[in-house]
Design an enzyme around this catalytic site. Structure first.
Site, PDB file in Angstrom:
ATOM      1  CG  ASP A   8      41.547  38.249  44.154  1.00 32.75           C
ATOM      2  OD1 ASP A   8      40.742  39.041  44.146  1.00 32.75           O
ATOM      3  OD2 ASP A   8      42.249  37.774  43.070  1.00 32.75           O
ATOM      4  CB  SER A   9      39.369  42.311  47.815  1.00 38.60           C
ATOM      5  OG  SER A   9      38.051  41.527  47.795  1.00 38.60           O
ATOM      6  CD  GLU A  13      37.895  46.271  40.430  1.00 33.70           C
ATOM      7  OE1 GLU A  13      38.027  45.024  40.201  1.00 33.70           O
ATOM      8  OE2 GLU A  13      38.737  46.832  41.241  1.00 33.70           O
TER       9      GLU A  13
END
Ligand code: KIV
Length: 277
Positions: free
Chosen positions: A47-48, A185
């Site tokens: 979804d970046s 992340e």
């Protein structure tokens, strides 16, 4: 793997063999084809794409329709890589049936083979239900961009003993729920390595050091295709933005002075056909 689609079990075997798992994001047909032909085992339609392709401020603005549109394009391009589609903000939080319905859309309509959701223990039950329905799920803990407003901005996560313990128990909860891999992340490298050693499923790091089983990067970051910034964890292998600017400037110049197109780029008919027109 022999030319067939990579599966979640191939990734698991790579961990068991101690073979690193390289992953990249892709959002369109040509990039997916190039990455597939280069031999990437897995592609994330992240979804970046909200920021790096659509110019949104964050991933919070990304919709199911955005994800479906780009997942379909990637699925048309990548014939061998495992395709994982991000479930966008609020597409899996409201109820288990909403989560199942949206996961199914990404697989059935989008052409993905798996989905990714953000969060730890709090989403474990949702992950369990999606996995039980037959759709493989990837977890994502550490910095979780969909919670940017709750987190108060970008953060390295797991810097205190308490936060480190929470991340480890989140990772374990996701593994117990049946996720096939987990993205870590922006987790401190030593903690990411410890989590990697404690889990049977692969960890895929981004900004979490070399001790993870695999690495993922946003393709636009490594190609120099995102004009706004380059994250600290990204290595730019190429400055695509500069090449595009240079090519566009040359094209503008050539069109203006009549140097493009030439005969080579034109089509011709017999001149006699034009007589008397
Ligand atoms: O959306 C995305 O690209 C991601 C990766 C950064 C892991 O979630």
């Amino acid at each position: 793997m022999r030319g067939m689609r990579v599966t979640i079990w191939d990734l698991r075997k790579m961990k068991e063999r101690g073979e690193k798992i390289p992953m990249l994001t892709a959002y369109d047909y040509p990039t997916a084809r190039f990455l597939d032909e280069a031999g990437i085992p897995a592609i994330l339609v992240g979804d970046s794409l909200g920021m790096v392709v659509l110019g949104y401020e964050s991933t919070v603005q990304v919709t199911m329709e955005d994800m479906l549109h780009h997942t379909k394009a990637v699925a048309r391009g990548a014939k061998r890589a495992l395709i994982i589609a991000d479930m966008p903000f609020m597409s899996y939080h409201i109820s288990p049936s909403q989560a199942l319905e949206n996961a199914a859309r990404l697989v059935r309509e989008g052409g993905a083979q798996a989905v990714k959701i953000e969060g730890g223990e709090e989403v474990a039950e949702t992950a369990f239900k999606i996995v039980r329905s037959g759709i493989p799920v990837m977890g994502h803990i550490g910095f979780t961009p969909q919670s940017i407003h709750q987190l108060g901005g970008f953060k390295v996560v797991g810097k205190t003993r308490e936060a480190a313990a929470k991340l480890l128990s989140d990772a374990r909860a996701l593994e117990e729920a049946g996720v096939f891999a987990v993205v870590l992340e922006c987790v401190p490298a030593q903690l990411a390595e410890l989590i990697t050693q404690r889990l049977g499923i692969p960890t895929i790091g981004i900004g979490s050091g070399a001790g993870c089983d695999g690495q993922i990067q946003v393709v636009s970051d490594i190609l120099g295709l995102y004009p706004d910034f380059v994250p600290k964890h990204a290595k730019q292998y190429f400055k695509m933005g500069e090449i595009i600017r240079k090519a566009a400037a040359e094209y503008i110049e050539e069109v203006k002075k009549g140097a493009f197109p030439t005969e080579k780029e034109s089509f011709f008919i017999d001149e006699a056909l034009l007589e008397g027109l």
